[in-house]
Design a protein around this motif. Structure first.
Motif: not given
Length: 146
Positions: A83-108
């Protein structure tokens, strides 16, 4: 009393016959191997690890390597997200979606800001995501307020 015994024995029989999932979450398209609030990069980026030579970097990391097998790169891709440098604690990362399609994988992936009061320490949240596919990956990081 006979009805209660019948119900209890029927319930036991149904639960005993139920199939169980393996301990690894192999029914999902991804696993989060590791995440932490510190020790990430000072700038935001993500890196896709798809080749054996890149994978060696993960195998040498003493924190991440316990969650890997030497041949994991043959069937999986990996994404290192900072995420890079954040000025405070409490920041997080959430995987919204991982979808395996016919020709690729979409990750949000969504960047989550702290809720309410947060520590004033500078943090650099990061994680490693294992994608259970060798298809090309399209990744999108959603930043709040952007």
């Amino acid at each position: 009393m006979k009805r209660i015994l019948f119900l209890v024995s029927s319930l036991f029989l149904l639960t005993a016959c139920k199939s169980t999932l393996p301990p690894e979450s192999s029914y999902t398209a991804y696993d989060i191997l590791f995440g932490r609030d510190y020790d990430g990069a000072s700038f935001q980026f993500f890196e896709m690890i798809t080749e054996e030579s890149e994978y060696q970097m993960l195998l040498k990391d003493p924190i991440i390597s316990p969650y890997l097998k030497p041949n994991d790169i043959q069937d999986n891709n990996f994404i290192l997200v900072n995420l890079g440098e954040k000025p405070t604690g409490g920041w997080s990362i959430k995987v919204e979606k991982v979808k395996i399609l016919k020709d690729k994988v979409e990750v949000v992936i969504r960047e989550i800001p702290p809720k309410g009061m947060a520590t004033t320490a500078i943090t650099t949240p990061n994680f490693v995501l294992k994608i259970k596919s060798k298809k090309p990956i399209d990744i999108q990081i959603i930043n709040p307020g952007k």
